[in-house]
Design a protein around this motif. Structure first.
Motif, PDB file in Angstrom:
ATOM      1  N   ARG A   3       0.828  -1.212   0.000  1.00  0.00           N
ATOM      2  CA  ARG A   3       0.000   0.000   0.000  1.00  0.00           C
ATOM      3  C   ARG A   3       0.858   1.255   0.000  1.00  0.00           C
ATOM      4  O   ARG A   3       0.599   2.200  -0.747  1.00  0.00           O
ATOM      5  CB  ARG A   3      -0.911   0.005   1.224  1.00  0.00           C
ATOM      6  CG  ARG A   3      -2.021  -1.004   1.122  1.00  0.00           C
ATOM      7  CD  ARG A   3      -2.877  -0.981   2.358  1.00  0.00           C
ATOM      8  NE  ARG A   3      -4.017  -1.854   2.192  1.00  0.00           N
ATOM      9  CZ  ARG A   3      -5.102  -1.815   2.934  1.00  0.00           C
ATOM     10  NH1 ARG A   3      -5.197  -0.952   3.916  1.00  0.00           N
ATOM     11  NH2 ARG A   3      -6.095  -2.634   2.720  1.00  0.00           N
ATOM     12  N   SER A  50      -1.406   9.706   2.662  1.00  0.00           N
ATOM     13  CA  SER A  50      -2.131   8.427   2.765  1.00  0.00           C
ATOM     14  C   SER A  50      -1.175   7.278   3.030  1.00  0.00           C
ATOM     15  O   SER A  50      -1.490   6.356   3.780  1.00  0.00           O
ATOM     16  CB  SER A  50      -2.881   8.122   1.478  1.00  0.00           C
ATOM     17  OG  SER A  50      -3.879   9.021   1.262  1.00  0.00           O
ATOM     18  N   ALA A  55      -4.033   3.486   8.965  1.00  0.00           N
ATOM     19  CA  ALA A  55      -5.451   3.395   8.606  1.00  0.00           C
ATOM     20  C   ALA A  55      -6.369   3.745   9.782  1.00  0.00           C
ATOM     21  O   ALA A  55      -7.480   4.237   9.593  1.00  0.00           O
ATOM     22  CB  ALA A  55      -5.780   2.004   8.093  1.00  0.00           C
TER      23      ALA A  55
ATOM     24  N   LEU B  49     -14.717   4.961  -2.720  1.00  0.00           N
ATOM     25  CA  LEU B  49     -14.423   5.486  -1.378  1.00  0.00           C
ATOM     26  C   LEU B  49     -15.702   5.616  -0.559  1.00  0.00           C
ATOM     27  O   LEU B  49     -15.770   5.169   0.595  1.00  0.00           O
ATOM     28  CB  LEU B  49     -13.749   6.860  -1.518  1.00  0.00           C
ATOM     29  CG  LEU B  49     -13.554   7.668  -0.242  1.00  0.00           C
ATOM     30  CD1 LEU B  49     -12.413   7.107   0.573  1.00  0.00           C
ATOM     31  CD2 LEU B  49     -13.300   9.132  -0.545  1.00  0.00           C
ATOM     32  N   ASP B  52     -17.121   2.135   0.131  1.00  0.00           N
ATOM     33  CA  ASP B  52     -16.277   1.420   1.098  1.00  0.00           C
ATOM     34  C   ASP B  52     -16.480   1.936   2.527  1.00  0.00           C
ATOM     35  O   ASP B  52     -16.740   1.166   3.453  1.00  0.00           O
ATOM     36  CB  ASP B  52     -14.808   1.591   0.672  1.00  0.00           C
ATOM     37  CG  ASP B  52     -13.864   0.763   1.525  1.00  0.00           C
ATOM     38  OD1 ASP B  52     -14.342  -0.124   2.243  1.00  0.00           O
ATOM     39  OD2 ASP B  52     -12.643   1.010   1.469  1.00  0.00           O
ATOM     40  N   ASP B  61     -13.017  -4.481   2.850  1.00  0.00           N
ATOM     41  CA  ASP B  61     -12.050  -3.401   2.645  1.00  0.00           C
ATOM     42  C   ASP B  61     -11.789  -3.212   1.153  1.00  0.00           C
ATOM     43  O   ASP B  61     -11.320  -4.125   0.481  1.00  0.00           O
ATOM     44  CB  ASP B  61     -10.746  -3.758   3.378  1.00  0.00           C
ATOM     45  CG  ASP B  61      -9.746  -2.616   3.315  1.00  0.00           C
ATOM     46  OD1 ASP B  61     -10.169  -1.481   2.993  1.00  0.00           O
ATOM     47  OD2 ASP B  61      -8.555  -2.868   3.578  1.00  0.00           O
ATOM     48  N   TYR B  63      -9.762  -0.827  -0.027  1.00  0.00           N
ATOM     49  CA  TYR B  63      -8.622   0.101  -0.133  1.00  0.00           C
ATOM     50  C   TYR B  63      -7.814  -0.160  -1.400  1.00  0.00           C
ATOM     51  O   TYR B  63      -7.463   0.756  -2.128  1.00  0.00           O
ATOM     52  CB  TYR B  63      -7.735  -0.031   1.099  1.00  0.00           C
ATOM     53  CG  TYR B  63      -6.702   1.074   1.226  1.00  0.00           C
ATOM     54  CD1 TYR B  63      -7.008   2.242   1.899  1.00  0.00           C
ATOM     55  CD2 TYR B  63      -5.438   0.932   0.671  1.00  0.00           C
ATOM     56  CE1 TYR B  63      -6.077   3.268   2.014  1.00  0.00           C
ATOM     57  CE2 TYR B  63      -4.496   1.951   0.778  1.00  0.00           C
ATOM     58  CZ  TYR B  63      -4.819   3.110   1.453  1.00  0.00           C
ATOM     59  OH  TYR B  63      -3.895   4.107   1.555  1.00  0.00           O
ATOM     60  N   ARG B  66      -9.486   0.916  -4.623  1.00  0.00           N
ATOM     61  CA  ARG B  66      -9.477   2.385  -4.684  1.00  0.00           C
ATOM     62  C   ARG B  66      -8.113   2.900  -5.102  1.00  0.00           C
ATOM     63  O   ARG B  66      -7.984   3.772  -5.952  1.00  0.00           O
ATOM     64  CB  ARG B  66      -9.822   2.960  -3.305  1.00  0.00           C
ATOM     65  CG  ARG B  66     -11.266   2.810  -2.931  1.00  0.00           C
ATOM     66  CD  ARG B  66     -11.601   3.740  -1.799  1.00  0.00           C
ATOM     67  NE  ARG B  66     -11.303   3.192  -0.495  1.00  0.00           N
ATOM     68  CZ  ARG B  66     -10.584   3.812   0.423  1.00  0.00           C
ATOM     69  NH1 ARG B  66     -10.066   4.992   0.180  1.00  0.00           N
ATOM     70  NH2 ARG B  66     -10.375   3.257   1.589  1.00  0.00           N
TER      71      ARG B  66
END
Lengths: 88, 86
Positions: A3, A50, A55, B49, B52, B61, B63, B66
């Motif tokens: 991520r 981000s 999170a 978004l 979610d 999830d 993420y 996205r």
């Protein structure tokens, strides 16, 4: 890890796009390009944040506010451009 | 409050995509086409978004989808800027 890497890639991509628009702006002095560059810099900072913020961090919501600001800059830029055309 | 921001993100990105693509149809400027396509990707990302974080339970999830749609959007614009619009 993946991520963070992808967020970093997105941030780099936005910065590269911002540089292109900055060049267009310098060449043409067209405000639209300047606003685009500004919006993409905001989005780059947004992606970098981000990648760095956890999170579960409550500050995460501010990231989406910044993203909204970046989109509003684009909308303002288009409105500004259309207004200029009409006046001419 | 947070949900309002998510839905505003989705709405503004859809509006950007529509306005840029409409401007492209009017002027046929390739730069507007690539920018419009980029914002289509961003609109997808921002609709996801909202879905979610506001609609789906925390156990699901989105993420990665996205993030990947945002990466696709940036890549499209960068491709256009490098190969087509300059």
């Amino acid at each position: 890890m993946l991520r963070s890497m992808l967020n970093g890639a997105v941030a780099m991509g936005w910065l590269a796009c911002a540089l292109f628009f900055l060049r267009f702006w310098k060449q043409s002095h067209e405000r639209l390009f300047g606003f685009f560059a500004l919006s993409f810099v905001v989005q780059a900072l947004n992606s970098a944040a981000s990648g760095l913020i956890d999170a579960q961090d409550e500050r995460r919501n501010y990231i989406y506010v910044a993203r909204l600001v970046a989109f509003l800059i684009i909308l303002y830029a288009i409105w500004d451009k259309n207004r200029g055309n009409r006046r001419r | 409050m947070a949900e309002a921001v998510y839905i505003l993100c989705a709405m503004t990105s859809v509006a950007c995509a529509v306005l840029l693509l409409r401007a492209w149809k009017r002027t046929e400027s390739r730069l507007l086409l690539w920018s419009g396509l980029c914002f289509v990707g961003l609109a997808v990302s921002n609709v996801l978004l909202f879905v979610d974080l506001a609609l789906l339970p925390p156990s699901i999830d989105l993420y990665m989808p996205r993030l990947l749609s945002t990466l696709a959007a940036v890549s499209v614009l960068l491709y256009g800027l490098i190969w087509d619009a300059t």
